[in-house]
Design a protein around this motif. Structure first.
Motif, PDB file in Angstrom:
ATOM      1  N   TRP A  85       0.830  -1.198   0.000  1.00  0.00           N
ATOM      2  CA  TRP A  85       0.000   0.000   0.000  1.00  0.00           C
ATOM      3  C   TRP A  85       0.867   1.251   0.000  1.00  0.00           C
ATOM      4  N   ASN A 144      -1.197   6.408   2.358  1.00  0.00           N
ATOM      5  CA  ASN A 144      -2.572   6.637   2.837  1.00  0.00           C
ATOM      6  C   ASN A 144      -3.551   5.565   2.349  1.00  0.00           C
ATOM      7  N   LYS A 145      -3.008   4.459   1.844  1.00  0.00           N
ATOM      8  CA  LYS A 145      -3.800   3.306   1.394  1.00  0.00           C
ATOM      9  C   LYS A 145      -4.832   3.673   0.327  1.00  0.00           C
ATOM     10  N   THR A 146      -4.441   4.584  -0.551  1.00  0.00           N
ATOM     11  CA  THR A 146      -5.320   4.930  -1.674  1.00  0.00           C
ATOM     12  C   THR A 146      -4.855   4.243  -2.960  1.00  0.00           C
TER      13      THR A 146
END
Length: 286
Positions: free
Chosen positions: A114, A117-119
């Motif tokens: 990831w 910010n796990k986007t």
């Protein structure tokens, strides 16, 4: 050159799936199952330190999947890819090359992680080139229905998007001599199309990273073929050819998935190729 085993994590899979048509009464002698018919497996990767290159062969499952996903594979132990590298005195940023025997999730999942910010996703090894081959890459990115669940897009597509994807040559015969990584590669098509088996010349020995051509010691007899293999009859032929060469030349077979046996040699017997000796990586690499 220095070689180091890197444990990327332990897991379990159904013993019946791992041994295909072989009855449990036979395979459980070498790979005992728990109450749920699951057998111990591992993701034992290999790190090659050669001059200014630090080459990692395979990366395990990684850590970005959901708890539900990992729940299917009954993770056990406390090994991680990053932790194992750190114990050896290396970081992920030190890796110059990641060589992928094939792109099933338990071999390639650790390549991608990831972002902060796990986007989205990013390469776990930001300074590395990632090595596959054109035929297998096409096979993985346009998967058949049987293997689709093993080729996860989040493990594969970000590699190409990073601009760090490289392909080895594909030989006209089974073996690519002196590849761009500095070792020979045996190509096998029974498990999945164009799986690559590295054959490393190390201190006068040939170390073969067996990937899924020989997952465990228990898979030595020719008919002991995984239910996961897409062309099991072809696996029979490829395994017989490779093991006969290994017996003749006393190759050292590095087992990626055997949780309890690290390196073996084999010999020819009246019943075919069978186990000769079992070694620890420390015995062979030091």
């Amino acid at each position: 050159m220095n070689l180091f085993p890197v444990n990327a994590g332990n897991f379990k899979l159904d013993g019946g799936a791992m041994f295909g048509v072989v009855p449990k009464s036979l395979w459980q002698k070498t790979n005992p199952a728990d109450a749920n018919n699951m057998i111990d497996l591992t993701a034992r990767c290999l790190l090659i330190e050669n001059g200014n290159r630090l080459i990692l062969i395979d990366t395990g499952m990684g850590n970005k999947q959901s708890d539900k996903f990992f729940g299917y594979y009954h993770l056990w132990g406390n090994h991680t890819l990053e932790g194992s590298l750190n114990k050896l005195g290396f970081t992920k940023n030190d890796i110059t090359d990641v060589f992928l025997t094939h792109l099933h999730f338990d071999h390639s999942g650790g390549c991608i992680e990831w972002n902060n910010n796990k986007t989205g996703y990013k390469p776990a090894f930001k300074n590395a080139h990632f090595w596959s081959n054109k035929d297998h890459w096409q096979w993985a990115t346009q998967p058949n229905a049987r293997e689709k669940a093993s080729f996860l897009k989040e493990n594969i597509i970000p590699i190409e998007e990073s601009g760090h994807l490289k392909f080895t040559d594909i030989p006209e015969t089974d073996i690519l001599k002196n590849s761009a990584l500095g070792f020979d590669i045996f190509f096998a098509n029974g498990h999945t199309d164009k799986q690559m088996i590295p054959m490393i010349n190390y201190k006068g020995k040939t170390i073969c990273f067996m990937a899924d051509l020989l997952p465990t010691v228990g898979h030595l007899p020719l008919p002991y073929v995984m239910g996961y293999d897409t062309r099991p009859l072809l696996t029979l032929t490829e395994k017989e050819k490779f093991l006969n060469i290994a017996a003749k030349n006393n190759y050292y077979l590095f087992l990626e998935h055997d949780a309890h046996n690290q390196i073996i040699t084999v010999k020819n017997t009246e019943k075919g190729v069978r186990l000769k000796n079992i070694y620890t990586t420390q015995e062979i690499f030091n």
